[in-house]
Motif scaffolding. Structure first.
Motif, short mmCIF file in Angstrom:
data_model
loop_
_atom_site.label_atom_id
_atom_site.label_comp_id
_atom_site.label_asym_id
_atom_site.label_seq_id
_atom_site.Cartn_x
_atom_site.Cartn_y
_atom_site.Cartn_z
N PRO A 78 116.35 73.87 5.21
CA PRO A 78 117.37 73.96 6.25
C PRO A 78 118.17 72.67 6.36
N GLY A 79 119.34 72.78 6.95
CA GLY A 79 120.12 71.59 7.21
C GLY A 79 119.61 70.89 8.45
N ALA A 80 119.70 69.58 8.47
CA ALA A 80 119.23 68.80 9.61
C ALA A 80 120.26 67.74 9.94
N LEU A 81 120.27 67.30 11.19
CA LEU A 81 121.23 66.31 11.62
C LEU A 81 120.94 64.97 10.97
N ALA A 82 121.95 64.41 10.31
CA ALA A 82 121.80 63.09 9.69
C ALA A 82 122.45 62.02 10.55
N GLY A 83 123.59 62.35 11.19
CA GLY A 83 124.27 61.36 12.01
C GLY A 83 125.68 61.76 12.32
N VAL A 84 126.55 60.75 12.48
CA VAL A 84 127.93 61.00 12.85
C VAL A 84 128.81 59.94 12.19
N VAL A 85 130.04 60.32 11.86
CA VAL A 85 131.00 59.38 11.28
C VAL A 85 131.49 58.42 12.36
N VAL A 86 131.36 57.11 12.10
CA VAL A 86 131.79 56.12 13.10
C VAL A 86 132.94 55.26 12.60
N ALA A 87 133.27 55.34 11.32
CA ALA A 87 134.40 54.58 10.78
C ALA A 87 134.87 55.29 9.51
N ALA A 88 136.17 55.16 9.23
CA ALA A 88 136.71 55.82 8.03
C ALA A 88 137.99 55.15 7.59
N ASP A 89 138.15 55.01 6.28
CA ASP A 89 139.44 54.64 5.70
C ASP A 89 139.80 55.73 4.69
N ARG A 90 140.76 55.49 3.86
CA ARG A 90 141.22 56.57 2.98
C ARG A 90 140.16 57.00 1.96
N GLN A 91 139.36 56.07 1.51
CA GLN A 91 138.43 56.37 0.42
C GLN A 91 136.97 56.47 0.85
N ARG A 92 136.63 55.82 1.95
CA ARG A 92 135.23 55.78 2.36
C ARG A 92 135.08 56.02 3.86
N SER A 93 133.83 56.40 4.21
CA SER A 93 133.51 56.58 5.63
C SER A 93 132.13 55.99 5.89
N THR A 94 131.91 55.58 7.13
CA THR A 94 130.61 55.06 7.54
C THR A 94 129.94 56.08 8.44
N VAL A 95 128.70 56.42 8.10
CA VAL A 95 127.92 57.37 8.87
C VAL A 95 126.79 56.62 9.57
N ARG A 96 126.78 56.70 10.90
CA ARG A 96 125.66 56.13 11.66
C ARG A 96 124.58 57.20 11.75
N LEU A 97 123.41 56.90 11.21
CA LEU A 97 122.34 57.88 11.15
C LEU A 97 121.72 58.08 12.53
N VAL A 98 121.13 59.24 12.71
CA VAL A 98 120.58 59.61 14.01
C VAL A 98 119.43 58.70 14.42
N VAL A 99 118.80 58.02 13.47
CA VAL A 99 117.67 57.14 13.79
C VAL A 99 118.12 55.74 14.20
N ASP A 100 119.42 55.45 14.12
CA ASP A 100 119.94 54.16 14.55
C ASP A 100 119.75 54.03 16.06
N THR A 101 119.44 52.81 16.51
CA THR A 101 119.18 52.60 17.94
C THR A 101 120.41 52.84 18.81
N ARG A 102 121.60 52.87 18.22
CA ARG A 102 122.82 53.14 18.98
C ARG A 102 123.14 54.63 19.06
N SER A 103 122.35 55.45 18.38
CA SER A 103 122.61 56.88 18.34
C SER A 103 122.07 57.57 19.61
N ARG A 104 122.87 58.49 20.14
CA ARG A 104 122.48 59.28 21.31
C ARG A 104 122.88 60.73 21.07
N VAL A 105 121.93 61.65 21.23
CA VAL A 105 122.21 63.08 21.03
C VAL A 105 121.48 63.86 22.12
N ILE A 106 122.20 64.69 22.85
CA ILE A 106 121.54 65.59 23.80
C ILE A 106 120.90 66.72 23.01
N ALA A 107 119.60 66.90 23.22
CA ALA A 107 118.85 67.85 22.40
C ALA A 107 117.98 68.73 23.29
#
Length: 270
Positions: free
Chosen positions: A145-174
């Motif tokens: 199954p698919g599982a939550l990995a995180g969320v995009v927090v920065a992006a330019d034309r060629q690359r993006s930064t994904v903050r993973l759900v286990v990062d201490t700055r991550s918050r998800v209502i579950a």
């Protein structure tokens, strides 16, 4: 002069033939020299053998170094092939997930990781030119199954930064899938998760699945679709206030071994 020398040599030979003691001395001398000659021959053979042995050792060392190098190269090639196989397996699983869910996805390969201690972020090889925007949720394969990995927090034309759900700055209502209990999932420094503010009356149990609730604080639209797997409950602990409990969760995906991710470019909030 030559005639005189010949006469002298003939006299010596004649005397030696007629004087046995002289013959005996010659024989004794030969016998005395023979052991010395044998010893010298033996030493010569030993030295020759030592030289050959040293040469053999050098050749064996060289052969061993070559074999060690060949083995290291073979192991590196095997590791590379194993890595490619693992990446392909992740990609195939993600494509299967994308085909099964009513969402729009963009596969993105992980190209870099933040080496900073305590920071759980990765860079993917896709950016705004590919349609990625900040705030888009990201999925990973969880062995099917698919599982939550995180969320995009920065992006330019060629690359993006994904903050993973286990990062201490991550918050998800579950929510706990078995009981419907709600809580706020937060990342932990060691790559684990906790769900806080869960009512103590909710009978959350070890082994329960925790999924995204599809809710956001203060009435804002959620960054995450509802029902995406986050992880599995491993323990619960009552809080000191006697009203709530903390739920400990093992993430469904290993944040250390992500090769491919699925960026959700469009999903329904209903």
């Amino acid at each position: 002069m030559a005639f005189a020398g010949a006469i002298a040599l003939s006299v010596v030979l004649l005397v030696a033939a007629q004087w046995p003691p002289l013959v005996t001395v010659q024989t004794a001398g030969a016998r005395a020299v023979a052991p010395l000659q044998q010893t010298v021959h033996t030493i010569s053979e030993a030295v020759s053998g030592m030289v050959q042995t040293v040469s053999d050792i050098g050749r064996l060392r060289s052969d061993n170094e070559q074999l060690t190098s060949d083995l290291a190269g073979a192991r590196a090639r095997i590791a590379a092939l194993d890595g490619v196989a693992a990446e392909n397996a992740q990609l195939r699983a993600l494509l299967g997930i994308a085909a099964a869910l009513p969402m729009e996805f963009l596969p993105a390969r992980v190209v870099a990781r933040d080496p900073t201690s305590g920071v759980w972020e990765v860079s993917v090889g896709a950016g705004t030119a590919d349609g990625i925007r900040i705030g888009m949720p990201v999925l990973a394969s969880a062995g099917g199954p698919g599982a939550l990995a995180g969320v995009v927090v920065a992006a330019d034309r060629q690359r993006s930064t994904v903050r993973l759900v286990v990062d201490t700055r991550s918050r998800v209502i579950a929510e706990d899938l078995a009981t419907g209990a709600l809580g706020l999932v937060e990342g932990q420094p060691g790559g684990q998760l906790v769900m806080r503010q869960v009512e103590l009356a909710d009978s959350v149990a070890v082994g329960d699945s925790v999924v995204t609730a599809g809710l956001a604080a203060e009435g804002a639209a959620s960054e995450y679709p509802r029902g995406v797997l986050i992880g599995t409950v491993t323990a619960t602990e009552p809080d000191a206030n006697g009203l709530t409990q903390t739920v400990f969760i093992a993430p469904a995906t290993d944040p250390r071994h992500l090769s491919w991710l699925l960026v959700i470019t469009e999903f329904s909030t209903e």
